[in-house]
Design a protein around this motif. Structure first.
Motif, PDB file in Angstrom:
ATOM      1  N   MET A 270      36.016  43.077  28.877  1.00 41.54           N
ATOM      2  CA  MET A 270      37.605  44.024  28.621  1.00 41.54           C
ATOM      3  C   MET A 270      38.387  43.429  27.559  1.00 41.54           C
ATOM      4  O   MET A 270      38.694  43.931  26.820  1.00 41.54           O
ATOM      5  N   TYR A 271      38.184  42.659  28.410  1.00 44.86           N
ATOM      6  CA  TYR A 271      39.860  41.692  29.051  1.00 44.86           C
ATOM      7  C   TYR A 271      40.284  40.138  28.974  1.00 44.86           C
ATOM      8  O   TYR A 271      40.504  39.549  28.404  1.00 44.86           O
ATOM      9  N   GLY A 272      38.904  39.755  27.841  1.00 48.28           N
ATOM     10  CA  GLY A 272      38.575  38.815  27.745  1.00 48.28           C
ATOM     11  C   GLY A 272      37.793  37.688  29.342  1.00 48.28           C
ATOM     12  O   GLY A 272      37.502  36.378  28.863  1.00 48.28           O
ATOM     13  N   PHE A 273      38.236  38.377  30.689  1.00 49.59           N
ATOM     14  CA  PHE A 273      37.472  37.413  31.745  1.00 49.59           C
ATOM     15  C   PHE A 273      35.877  37.051  31.658  1.00 49.59           C
ATOM     16  O   PHE A 273      35.745  36.051  31.540  1.00 49.59           O
ATOM     17  N   VAL A 274      35.656  38.065  31.450  1.00 50.38           N
ATOM     18  CA  VAL A 274      33.892  37.325  31.172  1.00 50.38           C
ATOM     19  C   VAL A 274      33.369  37.395  29.954  1.00 50.38           C
ATOM     20  O   VAL A 274      32.631  35.997  29.706  1.00 50.38           O
ATOM     21  N   ASP A 275      34.239  37.072  28.765  1.00 52.79           N
ATOM     22  CA  ASP A 275      33.643  36.250  27.826  1.00 52.79           C
ATOM     23  C   ASP A 275      34.015  34.927  28.239  1.00 52.79           C
ATOM     24  O   ASP A 275      33.326  34.098  27.500  1.00 52.79           O
ATOM     25  N   GLY A 276      35.310  34.691  28.569  1.00 50.31           N
ATOM     26  CA  GLY A 276      35.418  32.681  28.722  1.00 50.31           C
ATOM     27  C   GLY A 276      33.968  32.563  29.974  1.00 50.31           C
ATOM     28  O   GLY A 276      34.177  31.394  29.160  1.00 50.31           O
ATOM     29  N   ILE A 277      33.632  33.314  30.789  1.00 46.73           N
ATOM     30  CA  ILE A 277      32.261  33.408  31.691  1.00 46.73           C
ATOM     31  C   ILE A 277      31.746  32.287  30.738  1.00 46.73           C
ATOM     32  O   ILE A 277      30.639  31.522  31.114  1.00 46.73           O
ATOM     33  N   LYS A 300      35.900  43.662  20.245  1.00 46.64           N
ATOM     34  CA  LYS A 300      36.119  43.573  18.982  1.00 46.64           C
ATOM     35  C   LYS A 300      34.917  43.658  18.499  1.00 46.64           C
ATOM     36  O   LYS A 300      34.315  43.008  17.387  1.00 46.64           O
ATOM     37  N   GLU A 301      33.863  43.361  19.198  1.00 42.82           N
ATOM     38  CA  GLU A 301      32.427  43.213  18.872  1.00 42.82           C
ATOM     39  C   GLU A 301      31.563  43.783  19.860  1.00 42.82           C
ATOM     40  O   GLU A 301      31.643  44.027  20.997  1.00 42.82           O
ATOM     41  N   ILE A 353      25.534  37.722  35.946  1.00 46.28           N
ATOM     42  CA  ILE A 353      27.459  37.215  36.799  1.00 46.28           C
ATOM     43  C   ILE A 353      28.020  38.569  36.650  1.00 46.28           C
ATOM     44  O   ILE A 353      27.967  39.154  35.208  1.00 46.28           O
ATOM     45  N   THR A 354      28.502  38.761  37.601  1.00 48.45           N
ATOM     46  CA  THR A 354      29.896  40.154  38.008  1.00 48.45           C
ATOM     47  C   THR A 354      31.110  39.346  37.419  1.00 48.45           C
ATOM     48  O   THR A 354      31.178  38.341  38.935  1.00 48.45           O
ATOM     49  N   ASP A 355      31.933  40.038  37.348  1.00 52.23           N
ATOM     50  CA  ASP A 355      32.959  40.025  37.386  1.00 52.23           C
ATOM     51  C   ASP A 355      33.699  41.596  37.787  1.00 52.23           C
ATOM     52  O   ASP A 355      33.707  42.399  37.157  1.00 52.23           O
ATOM     53  N   TYR A 356      35.019  41.189  38.876  1.00 52.93           N
ATOM     54  CA  TYR A 356      35.810  42.498  39.283  1.00 52.93           C
ATOM     55  C   TYR A 356      37.215  42.014  39.872  1.00 52.93           C
ATOM     56  O   TYR A 356      37.692  41.216  39.500  1.00 52.93           O
ATOM     57  N   GLY A 357      38.337  43.437  39.468  1.00 53.78           N
ATOM     58  CA  GLY A 357      38.976  43.214  39.956  1.00 53.78           C
ATOM     59  C   GLY A 357      39.421  43.843  41.292  1.00 53.78           C
ATOM     60  O   GLY A 357      39.856  42.829  41.780  1.00 53.78           O
ATOM     61  N   GLY A 385      38.048  38.388  38.591  1.00 49.34           N
ATOM     62  CA  GLY A 385      39.274  38.086  36.921  1.00 49.34           C
ATOM     63  C   GLY A 385      39.019  37.146  37.058  1.00 49.34           C
ATOM     64  O   GLY A 385      37.550  36.412  35.885  1.00 49.34           O
ATOM     65  N   VAL A 386      39.607  36.051  36.784  1.00 44.73           N
ATOM     66  CA  VAL A 386      39.663  34.272  36.267  1.00 44.73           C
ATOM     67  C   VAL A 386      38.925  33.388  36.620  1.00 44.73           C
ATOM     68  O   VAL A 386      39.144  33.925  38.361  1.00 44.73           O
ATOM     69  N   PRO A 387      37.777  33.113  36.635  1.00 46.42           N
ATOM     70  CA  PRO A 387      36.935  31.971  37.349  1.00 46.42           C
ATOM     71  C   PRO A 387      37.962  30.418  37.612  1.00 46.42           C
ATOM     72  O   PRO A 387      38.309  29.658  37.158  1.00 46.42           O
ATOM     73  N   THR A 388      37.873  30.552  39.433  1.00 47.25           N
ATOM     74  CA  THR A 388      38.209  29.246  40.123  1.00 47.25           C
ATOM     75  C   THR A 388      37.248  28.000  39.457  1.00 47.25           C
ATOM     76  O   THR A 388      35.920  28.273  38.797  1.00 47.25           O
TER      77      THR A 388
END
Length: 408
Positions: A270-277, A300-301, A353-357, A385-388
């Protein structure tokens, strides 16, 4: 050269007295109101004209009745039509049946014993009907039509017709493909056309894949493999040396045999966090020489889900990246997971891989669903969030295990 090609209609000879009557559909955007088909699709009916009988095999999609009657009338007088063989009652093949019956109530309709009830329930008609047994033969002066039941490909009343005199197998949905081929016959099973066949198989037949091999073997045994033409209801007619290749491909589709070191990466961001991963994941896999196809659901896609399921069918493995939405998997990824479970029915290694707030609530639930469905979850990692650096290290270790699972 086609006898007629105008307004998306092709009428041409397939073999001796057998003719194709094809409609090129460029307006339907979602096949079965579900699968995205920007490539379009054809509806293929076939007409056999013998000295003593005229036989139609299937028709076109519901809504195209007038077009179909006009096309058919350009070849024969519909009052001379003796039989209509119904291979499968879904309305993309049976849509013109009622109109044919109204034009010529003397037609004898031929189909599986279940088909007569569907004629009444779907079209409100009770025409002359001949229920054929498995292996039953209809003889005309120069031809024998053998009807072979192939249940659950993809409805229970599905059958195919074999005509030994021209070594032709009319298969309805089986061996079908999306796309609108330039000609009646496919000249080569190119990567593009194989993709369209695989996509169609995974989307439409995949749920019933357990029935594919036994029905395929049954048909090959009955026909002794003496098939020189495959005439499906969607896509191109297949002939000659390509017939054996198409049969081998169908086994490959049914068995989900991995090809081309393919890995499917599908994710929501939604906001690029998973996209980066997932960009990191894709880069690592590509560096290792895997052929990675990425399907993204972002602001966007939006990936084609039909393409995704088709690609995943013969992938080595699948990587899923799932953002959390209202304490559940992101809705489109939840939908993708359901379709992977339903259409592939397990049998693939998956890296999850999951990402959460604010709450890590998705990972265990999704992992359990996939494993229950028969997928092997190589690893399951949740990121806040952002991966460490520690997160990326865990992902790299998981990728090594994923790689090992696919290269054993």
């Amino acid at each position: 050269m086609s006898k007629e090609r105008s307004h998306g209609i092709i009428i041409d000879k397939v073999s001796r007295d057998l003719m194709i009557i094809r409609y090129d559909d460029t307006t339907t955007k979602y096949f079965e109101a579900l699968w995205e088909i920007p490539e379009g699709v054809t509806y293929n009916a076939y007409l056999l004209v013998d000295d003593d009988a005229t036989i139609l095999f299937d028709s076109w999609k519901k809504g195209l009745e007038n077009d179909f009657l006009n096309a058919l009338s350009s070849v024969i007088d519909i009052r001379d039509l003796d039989y209509v063989v119904i291979h499968h009652m879904e309305s993309d093949h049976s849509g013109s049946i009622k109109a044919l019956y109204e034009k010529n109530p003397d037609i004898t309709f031929i189909g599986h014993p279940m088909t007569n009830k569907l004629l009444r329930s779907l079209y409100g008609i009770s025409p002359r009907f001949r229920a054929v047994k498995d292996g039953e033969i209809l003889s005309t002066r120069n031809y024998q039509l053998m009807f072979i039941h192939v249940p659950w490909l993809h409805w229970p009343e599905t059958m195919v017709t074999y005509i030994p005199q021209i070594k032709t197998l009319l298969t309805c949905d089986v061996f079908g493909a999306y796309t609108i081929p330039k000609s009646v016959f496919i000249e080569d099973l190119s990567d593009e056309y194989v993709f369209s066949m695989r996509k169609y198989f995974a989307n439409i037949i995949g749920f019933y894949r357990d029935n594919v091999i036994k029905n395929l073997d049954k048909v090959l045994t009955i026909t002794k493999g003496d098939i020189e033409i495959i005439a499906p209801a969607h896509g191109a007619v297949i002939k000659g040396d390509l017939v054996r290749k198409a049969i081998d491909l169908y086994r490959e589709f049914a068995l989900k045999t991995p090809v081309n070191r393919k890995i499917v990466v599908a994710y929501s961001s939604m906001y690029g966090f998973v996209d980066g991963i997932m960009n990191h994941v894709t880069q690592v896999l590509s560096d290792w020489g895997f052929n990675v196809s990425s399907y993204r659901f972002t602001d966007k896609e939006r990936a084609g889900i039909g393409d995704l399921i088709g690609d995943a069918n013969n992938a080595l493995g699948i990587v899923l990246g799932i953002s959390t939405y209202d304490t559940e998997p992101f809705p489109l990824m939840d939908y993708v997971i359901n379709l992977l479970i339903k259409k592939l029915r397990g049998g693939k290694p998956i890296l999850l891989i999951t990402d959460y707030g604010w709450g890590d609530v998705v990972l265990k639930h999704v992992k359990a669903r996939l494993e229950k469905a028969g997928f092997t979850v190589i690893d399951a990692i949740s990121v806040n969030g952002v991966p460490t650096k520690d997160d990326l290290n865990k992902i790299d270790i998981a990728l090594q295990s994923f790689k090992q699972a696919m290269t054993q």
